[in-house]
Design a protein around this motif. Structure first.
Motif, mmCIF file in Angstrom:
data_model
loop_
_atom_site.group_PDB
_atom_site.id
_atom_site.type_symbol
_atom_site.label_atom_id
_atom_site.label_comp_id
_atom_site.label_asym_id
_atom_site.label_seq_id
_atom_site.Cartn_x
_atom_site.Cartn_y
_atom_site.Cartn_z
ATOM 1 N N GLY A 207 -40.364 -10.012 -29.866
ATOM 2 C CA GLY A 207 -39.381 -10.662 -30.716
ATOM 3 C C GLY A 207 -38.436 -11.592 -30.002
ATOM 4 N N THR A 208 -38.844 -12.090 -28.827
ATOM 5 C CA THR A 208 -37.946 -12.926 -28.026
ATOM 6 C C THR A 208 -37.502 -14.167 -28.781
ATOM 7 N N TYR A 209 -38.458 -14.977 -29.197
ATOM 8 C CA TYR A 209 -38.105 -16.238 -29.861
ATOM 9 C C TYR A 209 -37.697 -16.012 -31.312
ATOM 10 N N ASP A 210 -38.061 -14.883 -31.904
ATOM 11 C CA ASP A 210 -37.522 -14.533 -33.213
ATOM 12 C C ASP A 210 -36.018 -14.310 -33.105
ATOM 13 N N TRP A 211 -35.612 -13.622 -32.030
ATOM 14 C CA TRP A 211 -34.181 -13.417 -31.822
ATOM 15 C C TRP A 211 -33.470 -14.751 -31.621
ATOM 16 N N LEU A 212 -34.085 -15.659 -30.860
ATOM 17 C CA LEU A 212 -33.458 -16.954 -30.607
ATOM 18 C C LEU A 212 -33.285 -17.732 -31.907
ATOM 19 N N ASP A 213 -34.297 -17.720 -32.783
ATOM 20 C CA ASP A 213 -34.182 -18.407 -34.073
ATOM 21 C C ASP A 213 -33.045 -17.815 -34.899
ATOM 22 N N TRP A 214 -32.963 -16.486 -34.896
ATOM 23 C CA TRP A 214 -31.885 -15.817 -35.636
ATOM 24 C C TRP A 214 -30.524 -16.163 -35.053
ATOM 25 N N PHE A 215 -30.416 -16.175 -33.741
ATOM 26 C CA PHE A 215 -29.137 -16.459 -33.090
ATOM 27 C C PHE A 215 -28.677 -17.886 -33.383
ATOM 28 N N LEU A 216 -29.576 -18.865 -33.276
ATOM 29 C CA LEU A 216 -29.210 -20.256 -33.530
ATOM 30 C C LEU A 216 -28.853 -20.478 -34.994
ATOM 31 N N LEU A 217 -29.508 -19.730 -35.891
ATOM 32 C CA LEU A 217 -29.191 -19.845 -37.314
ATOM 33 C C LEU A 217 -27.768 -19.377 -37.596
ATOM 34 N N ALA A 307 -16.915 -25.033 -13.694
ATOM 35 C CA ALA A 307 -15.857 -24.089 -14.052
ATOM 36 C C ALA A 307 -15.714 -23.924 -15.559
ATOM 37 N N HIS A 308 -16.202 -24.894 -16.343
ATOM 38 C CA HIS A 308 -16.006 -24.780 -17.790
ATOM 39 C C HIS A 308 -17.078 -23.927 -18.463
ATOM 40 N N PHE A 309 -18.008 -23.343 -17.691
ATOM 41 C CA PHE A 309 -19.023 -22.462 -18.251
ATOM 42 C C PHE A 309 -18.654 -21.002 -18.009
ATOM 43 N N ARG A 310 -18.761 -20.211 -19.048
ATOM 44 C CA ARG A 310 -18.667 -18.749 -18.931
ATOM 45 C C ARG A 310 -20.091 -18.200 -19.023
ATOM 46 N N LYS A 311 -20.606 -17.754 -17.899
ATOM 47 C CA LYS A 311 -22.016 -17.373 -17.791
ATOM 48 C C LYS A 311 -22.203 -15.927 -18.253
ATOM 49 N N VAL A 312 -23.041 -15.744 -19.287
ATOM 50 C CA VAL A 312 -23.243 -14.429 -19.896
ATOM 51 C C VAL A 312 -24.732 -14.126 -19.964
ATOM 52 N N ALA A 313 -25.120 -12.937 -19.504
ATOM 53 C CA ALA A 313 -26.490 -12.444 -19.671
ATOM 54 C C ALA A 313 -26.492 -11.482 -20.845
ATOM 55 N N CYS A 314 -27.358 -11.745 -21.820
ATOM 56 C CA CYS A 314 -27.431 -10.908 -23.026
ATOM 57 C C CYS A 314 -28.791 -10.216 -23.055
ATOM 58 N N VAL A 315 -28.789 -8.883 -22.923
ATOM 59 C CA VAL A 315 -30.027 -8.103 -22.813
ATOM 60 C C VAL A 315 -30.400 -7.561 -24.186
ATOM 61 N N MET A 316 -31.617 -7.887 -24.635
ATOM 62 C CA MET A 316 -32.161 -7.373 -25.897
ATOM 63 C C MET A 316 -33.457 -6.623 -25.604
ATOM 64 N N MET A 317 -33.365 -5.285 -25.539
ATOM 65 C CA MET A 317 -34.545 -4.454 -25.296
ATOM 66 C C MET A 317 -34.451 -3.194 -26.140
ATOM 67 N N GLY A 318 -35.619 -2.761 -26.637
ATOM 68 C CA GLY A 318 -35.650 -1.554 -27.448
ATOM 69 C C GLY A 318 -35.490 -1.844 -28.919
ATOM 70 N N ASP A 319 -34.715 -1.009 -29.609
ATOM 71 C CA ASP A 319 -34.524 -1.129 -31.050
ATOM 72 C C ASP A 319 -33.550 -2.256 -31.355
ATOM 73 N N PRO A 320 -33.942 -3.248 -32.190
ATOM 74 C CA PRO A 320 -33.066 -4.403 -32.459
ATOM 75 C C PRO A 320 -31.790 -4.009 -33.190
ATOM 76 N N HIS A 324 -30.250 -8.371 -36.804
ATOM 77 C CA HIS A 324 -31.553 -8.965 -36.482
ATOM 78 C C HIS A 324 -32.652 -8.345 -37.332
ATOM 79 N N LYS A 325 -32.568 -7.050 -37.603
ATOM 80 C CA LYS A 325 -33.564 -6.391 -38.462
ATOM 81 C C LYS A 325 -33.541 -6.987 -39.868
ATOM 82 N N ALA A 326 -32.337 -7.217 -40.395
ATOM 83 C CA ALA A 326 -32.222 -7.799 -41.740
ATOM 84 C C ALA A 326 -32.842 -9.187 -41.778
ATOM 85 N N PHE A 327 -32.621 -9.961 -40.721
ATOM 86 C CA PHE A 327 -33.209 -11.304 -40.638
ATOM 87 C C PHE A 327 -34.737 -11.222 -40.620
ATOM 88 N N LEU A 328 -35.289 -10.318 -39.830
ATOM 89 C CA LEU A 328 -36.747 -10.177 -39.743
ATOM 90 C C LEU A 328 -37.339 -9.743 -41.070
#
Length: 665
Positions: A207-217, A307-320, A324-328
């Motif tokens: 669901g990697t790119y499914d999550w990306l579509d949901w996030f951008l929406l 300096a104007h970027f706040r760098k964030v790693a967002c981990v999506m693993m396991g149960d969504p 995101h479930k409602a979107f799917l």
């Protein structure tokens, strides 16, 4: 306002765009654009894209947060310098072509009291170029923002308050918008002066790119940076590529194949990273493999040193997450409804055709019975629908399994290539703050659960994926070299033996006495068989036909009570009799194959140095054979087509145990 496009790193082939943050909801307003210069560079592309870097300009209106490449969907409408009006991928000529130094004005009429309400018009140097064009239904009633899409040019945009070229009638400029006629779209940053640089960390085909579509929406203020985005952008900019994708293509790394070196070599993403340092906006850096490997995460972070970027790693693993479930689920219902509707319409057409055919047959029989030519067969439009019940497609509903299938694959392509998957399985890791992130967010499951999930995922796939970057060790090269020397010596001994000469156990050669040479000439002009029996020359052919060499060799071995596995030399097993005395060419081939596979199995385990990888799968044997021996394992040479058949040929040397190949020696 002066606007120009970037032309470095292949960006000259792509459309650029700009949109006003103020939209028009009523009244009649206009804005102007004038082309100052063209910046076309020399062509470097494939003939199919020979005109892709030419100049182009589109001016019109679009709704907020829609694509800046106007005309590609129903959320915008525009005119281009070729004299066309574009909307929702439809193009219609409405005027002559327009070139350099021309002042183009677009008038949007949303005045409900006007006879030309809800229309758009184009003017060049104050003269009307087309009749007012009615806005599509999808744009009516929505705030429409002045928008510009252009390529390889520098333009001047005039929002007012005074026009560069007056029209024949009075029309206000966009800068003179009345408060009641305007709608402002806010692009405020909740993080203040810093913008978010988001790195999604997802496992492939989950669901990697499914999550990306949901996030951008749900977050239209973010801009995606990925190879998928580059391909979509290039296609919308008029570039063409073959529809067929290679076996190594993936959603993460699709085949470019535009025939333009700068694009095909991947120069666009670095160019975008450089441009992002100058533009303050929120970004999503999507790279499934790169975001899962520590080394590549560090390299990506170095590209966005600002300096104007706040760098964030967002981990999506396991149960969504719940959202995101409602979107799917909504998307799955929509897809199923589309399939149900298409099937219903196809069945309806089929029933109608059958009814028409049946009605014609009945009329034909009546004509034959009455012998009358006055009644004709009714056409499709004349068939009576009396008693017919108008039906509609059933409401699409998801079954139990579909309701919980959150991570199903929705694309014909995998998220990553087999090579990338093997790297993720072997080297994939979760991010941490020491890498340079300002924050690490676990959006689906907490850290401990995500770590356990990734560990289990890797173990399940470790044996199933190939070790793409494995290299033969010195241990393998040494064993392989010794085997080649032994094999060459044995083949030389075999040739000498067949020619009537013998080797003693030490490897020295002496002339045969004729006592018991297998096929050589003996004393008194006679030949000798394998057991030393003298045979006359005239009877030699008959003797050879009747002679069972294998039986004689077995009898010879049994008579000497010799164990071939404890013989000191393969060249002297029984009374200077070599083990390979009766070998033919195919025997040497199978002998070599046995040792090669045997050595490969042991070398693979040593070189992997991973107790969790117990061996190689049979289907991976040709790949590793080529890696180690630098040549292909051609099954046709053995008269077979399957790897399993090769293993059957050498079943006394290797076997398949627990799904992997094991050596018996």
């Amino acid at each position: 306002t002066i606007l120009n496009t970037l032309n470095d790193g292949g960006l000259q082939y792509f459309f650029a765009g700009a949109r006003s943050d103020v939209g028009i909801v009523s009244g009649r307003y206009m804005f102007e654009v004038k082309i100052i210069e063209h910046t076309t560079q020399a062509e470097q592309g494939h003939p199919r894209n020979s005109h892709s870097s030419k100049t182009s300009l589109r001016i019109g209106f679009s709704i907020a947060n829609s694509s800046l490449i106007m005309g590609d969907d129903e959320d915008s409408i525009c005119f281009d310098t070729a004299g066309n009006i574009l909307c929702n991928k439809k193009r219609m000529p409405v005027s002559q072509k327009m070139g350099l130094e021309a002042t183009l004005a677009v008038v949007l009429n949303l005045d409900a009291n006007s006879s030309n309400a809800d229309t758009i018009s184009l003017f060049r140097d104050g003269e009307r170029m087309c009749d007012p064009y009615v806005l599509p239904v999808a744009l009516k009633g929505k705030p429409l923002h002045p928008t510009l899409t252009f390529k390889n040019m520098t333009v001047r945009v005039n929002f007012g308050p005074n026009p560069m070229t007056a029209l024949a009638f009075k029309c206000h400029m966009v800068n003179s918008l009345a408060e009641a006629d305007a709608h402002t779209t806010s692009y405020e940053n909740p993080n203040g002066d810093r913008h978010e640089l988001l790195f999604p960390i997802c496992l492939p085909d989950e669901g990697t790119y499914d999550w990306l579509d949901w996030f951008l929406l749900n977050n239209p203020g973010y801009t995606e940076i990925s190879d998928r985005m580059v391909v979509n952008w290039a296609c919308k900019s008029g570039l063409q590529r073959p529809e067929h994708q290679s076996g190594n293509a993936s959603v993460d790394k699709p085949d470019m194949n535009f025939g333009i070196q700068q694009i095909d070599e991947g120069s666009i993403k670095p160019a975008l990273a450089t441009a992002a340092l100058l533009q303050h906006r929120d970004l999503v850096v999507m790279d499934v493999k790169g975001n899962l490997l520590r080394e590549e995460r560090l390299a990506s972070l170095k590209q966005f040193r600002s300096a104007h970027f706040r760098k964030v790693a967002c981990v999506m693993m396991g149960d969504p997450s719940v959202g995101h479930k409602a979107f799917l689920q909504r998307r799955a219902v929509e897809e199923k409804h589309q399939l149900t509707t298409a099937q219903f319409q196809a069945n309806a057409l089929k029933r109608k055709a059958e009814k028409v055919s049946s009605g014609c047959e009945q009329k034909k029989r009546k004509l034959e019975d009455k012998s009358s030519n006055e009644v004709s067969c009714k056409g499709p439009g004349d068939v009576s629908d009396e008693g017919a019940r108008e039906e509609s497609p059933r409401v699409a509903q998801l079954v139990e399994v579909e309701q919980h299938d959150w991570l199903k694959k929705t694309s014909s392509l995998s998220d990553v290539s087999p090579f990338a998957l093997s790297q993720i399985v072997l080297k994939g890791s979760l991010p941490d703050l020491s890498e340079g992130f300002d924050d690490v967010v676990y959006a689906w499951q907490p850290y401990d659960e995500a770590k356990t999930y990734m560990r289990r995922w890797s173990l399940e796939r470790k044996i199933g994926v190939r070790v793409e970057d494995i290299q033969p060790s010195d241990w393998f090269r040494e064993k392989w070299s010794l085997w080649q020397n032994d094999l060459q010596a044995w083949e030389a001994n075999h040739k000498e033996y067949k020619s009537g000469r013998r080797h003693d156990g030490s490897g020295s050669v002496r002339q045969d006495s004729g006592k018991d040479v297998g096929d050589g000439a003996g004393k008194d002009g006679k030949y000798c068989s394998a057991n030393g029996r003298a045979v006359a020359k005239d009877d030699m052919q008959t003797c050879e036909e009747d002679l069972d060499y294998e039986q004689e060799l077995m009898e010879e071995t049994l008579s000497q009570d010799t164990d071939v596995f404890h013989a000191e030399h393969a060249s002297d097993i029984v009374d200077e009799w070599p083990l390979f005395a009766r070998f033919e060419s195919e025997d040497w081939i199978l002998l070599n194959l046995r040792f090669e596979v045997h050595l490969l199995v042991h070398a693979f385990k040593r070189d992997c140095n991973d107790p969790e990888r117990t061996g190689m799968l049979p289907e991976h044997l040709p790949f590793y054979y080529g890696k180690y021996y630098k040549r292909g394992l051609h099954l046709n040479n053995f008269g077979i087509h399957l790897v399993e058949e090769v293993l059957d040929l050498i079943a006394d040397t290797v076997m398949v145990c627990a799904k992997v190949i094991e050596s018996q020696l």
